[in-house]
Design an enzyme around this catalytic site. Structure first.
Site, PDB file in Angstrom:
ATOM      1  N   THR A   1       1.474  -4.764   4.000  1.00  0.00           N
ATOM      2  CA  THR A   1       1.289  -5.183   5.386  1.00  0.00           C
ATOM      3  C   THR A   1       0.660  -6.576   5.508  1.00  0.00           C
ATOM      4  OG1 THR A   1      -0.833  -4.024   5.440  1.00  0.00           O
ATOM      5  CG2 THR A   1       1.088  -2.819   6.245  1.00  0.00           C
ATOM      6  N   ASP A   2      -0.004  -7.038   4.442  1.00  0.00           N
ATOM      7  CA  ASP A   2      -0.756  -8.298   4.556  1.00  0.00           C
ATOM      8  C   ASP A   2       0.118  -9.488   4.943  1.00  0.00           C
ATOM      9  OD1 ASP A   2      -2.996  -6.870   3.845  1.00  0.00           O
ATOM     10  OD2 ASP A   2      -3.316  -7.868   1.924  1.00  0.00           O
TER      11      ASP A   2
ATOM     12  N   SER B   1       1.171  -7.462  -1.149  1.00  0.00           N
ATOM     13  CA  SER B   1       1.849  -8.587  -0.503  1.00  0.00           C
ATOM     14  C   SER B   1       0.982  -9.823  -0.334  1.00  0.00           C
ATOM     15  CB  SER B   1       2.451  -8.153   0.826  1.00  0.00           C
ATOM     16  OG  SER B   1       1.458  -7.964   1.796  1.00  0.00           O
ATOM     17  N   SER B   2      -0.311  -9.722  -0.647  1.00  0.00           N
ATOM     18  CA  SER B   2      -1.102 -10.958  -0.668  1.00  0.00           C
ATOM     19  C   SER B   2      -0.657 -11.852  -1.826  1.00  0.00           C
ATOM     20  CB  SER B   2      -2.594 -10.637  -0.782  1.00  0.00           C
ATOM     21  OG  SER B   2      -2.832  -9.827  -1.915  1.00  0.00           O
TER      22      SER B   2
ATOM     23  N   THR C   1       0.824  -1.215   0.000  1.00  0.00           N
ATOM     24  CA  THR C   1       0.000   0.000   0.000  1.00  0.00           C
ATOM     25  C   THR C   1       0.853   1.258   0.000  1.00  0.00           C
ATOM     26  OG1 THR C   1      -1.848  -1.114   1.033  1.00  0.00           O
ATOM     27  CG2 THR C   1      -1.753   1.248   1.367  1.00  0.00           C
TER      28      THR C   1
HETATM   29  N1  ASP Z   1      -2.942  -5.297   0.540  1.00  0.00           N
HETATM   30  C1  ASP Z   1      -1.794  -4.511   0.883  1.00  0.00           C
HETATM   31  C2  ASP Z   1      -0.544  -5.361   0.803  1.00  0.00           C
HETATM   32  O1  ASP Z   1      -0.290  -6.135   1.681  1.00  0.00           O
HETATM   33  C3  ASP Z   1      -1.934  -3.966   2.223  1.00  0.00           C
HETATM   34  C4  ASP Z   1      -0.820  -3.064   2.649  1.00  0.00           C
HETATM   35  O2  ASP Z   1       0.230  -2.966   2.080  1.00  0.00           O
HETATM   36  O3  ASP Z   1      -1.024  -2.409   3.684  1.00  0.00           O
HETATM   37  O4  ASP Z   1       0.191  -5.225  -0.124  1.00  0.00           O
END
Ligand code: ASP
Length: 339
Positions: free
Chosen positions: A86-87, A53-54, A12
């Site tokens: 963050t995922d 990151s998913s 993100t």
């Molecule tokens: N969906 C995003 C990821 O993990 C969430 C994030 O980066 O906060 O890439």
């Protein structure tokens, strides 16, 4: 002048609107330009990949590990920052931590709000991560997020959207705090001896969750799909059913490395119950994962298999061992000292 390498992987913090939703698309230079850089610091950007990151795979994570090691091969580098979605940040950070054998820090960060958001958290998190990377030693891999510093081990994403996205529910006091140009490290965390570099092909490692009504159909399917490792997310302190116990025993006999974690957010696994409980799962050959939750338990299984001695339960037990209670340590570094 402190030299920091910034390895950009997407997330993100690098995401922009794509017409239907957000996705990572900005390179590391753009992400860095969105933040203030602490005084006396030179930042080299390494654009490794650009994904949310998913979509992270073991292949990406091992490429990240190699990139970290390549940057640290330069003795002039003082520390590393990794920007990451963050995922699955907790998985990549823990993987790098298991192999990290250098006093210089690797500091993961990211954002809950996208690049360019007027109230975005990315710029502040980036500034903090750079400052931590330039300041601390001998703490392993860290997560700098929302004004706190966490040890990679045990830290999980605890909020889907809020800025306060990370914590270790089993050890709620963060390793350190950030703010007003200071890095206050309050304790150290125990880490097992670092692993030698991974060898061999990436194994399949699956996660299966227990719940009311669950039977081992999906667990058995993982074995049939060729899983060399399986993490069973049990209930309570590590409990399932007699049918799961039989499935675990059969999988272990076939050479599958089985770990047991829990769907409860905090606290250790414990051998208390029989009748399909942790007592029986351990007797069937499974390893309890201390206070590690599913994502990091899976990384520990993966790293054990990548050590090259098969389903080595002794090594897995060493990697998941609950860290000793925090040792008190107070180090305070202000911005000028970091420069
Ligand atoms: N969906 C995003 C990821 O993990 C969430 C994030 O980066 O906060 O890439």
């Amino acid at each position: 002048m402190k030299r920091i390498s910034l390895i950009s992987t997407g997330g993100t913090i690098a995401s922009r609107w794509q017409g239907t939703g957000y996705a990572a698309d900005a390179g590391g230079d753009t992400v860095l330009a969105s933040a203030a850089v602490p005084d006396g610091m030179e930042v080299k950007v390494v654009d490794l990949f650009n994904i949310n990151s998913s979509q992270m795979t073991s292949e990406h994570q091992l490429a990240l590990l190699r990139a970290v090691r390549e940057e640290l091969a330069d003795p002039g580098v003082d520390g590393i920052v990794v920007t990451h979605g963050t995922d699955t940040l907790e998985e990549s950070a823990f993987l790098v931590d298991l192999y990290h054998d250098d006093p210089r820090p690797v500091v993961f960060t990211g954002a809950q709000k996208p690049l360019g958001a007027t109230d975005g958290d990315g710029p502040g998190n980036m500034y903090d991560a750079l400052q931590v990377a330039a300041s601390v030693r001998d703490l392993g891999v860290l997560v700098a997020f929302d004004g706190k510093v966490h040890a990679a081990r045990g830290t999980v994403k605890t909020q889907t959207l809020a800025a306060n996205a990370f914590g270790n529910p089993s050890q709620p006091e963060a390793l350190g705090r950030l703010g007003f140009g200071r890095v206050d490290i309050r304790r150290t965390a125990e880490r097992p001896a670092p692993l030698p570099p991974p060898v061999g092909r990436i194994p399949r490692v699956d996660i299966v969750m227990h719940h009311s009504d669950a039977d081992p159909t999906l667990f058995d399917a993982a074995v049939e799909a060729g899983a060399q490792g399986i993490v069973l997310v049990a209930t309570g302190a590590g409990n399932a059913t007699p049918a799961f116990t039989d499935a675990v025993r059969a999988a272990v006999r076939r050479g599958v490395l089985v770990a047991v974690t829990t769907r409860v957010p905090a606290g250790p696994l414990a051998e208390i119950y029989t009748g399909g409980g942790a007592v029986d799962l351990v007797a069937a050959g499974a390893v309890l994962t201390g206070t590690l939750r599913a994502g990091q338990a899976r990384i520990a299984v993966l790293a054990t298999l990548l050590a090259g001695s098969g389903a080595d339960t002794g090594l897995l037990r060493r990697l998941v061992a609950a860290p000793e209670q925090a040792t008190e340590k107070t180090t305070s570094t202000d911005e000028k000292a970091a420069a």
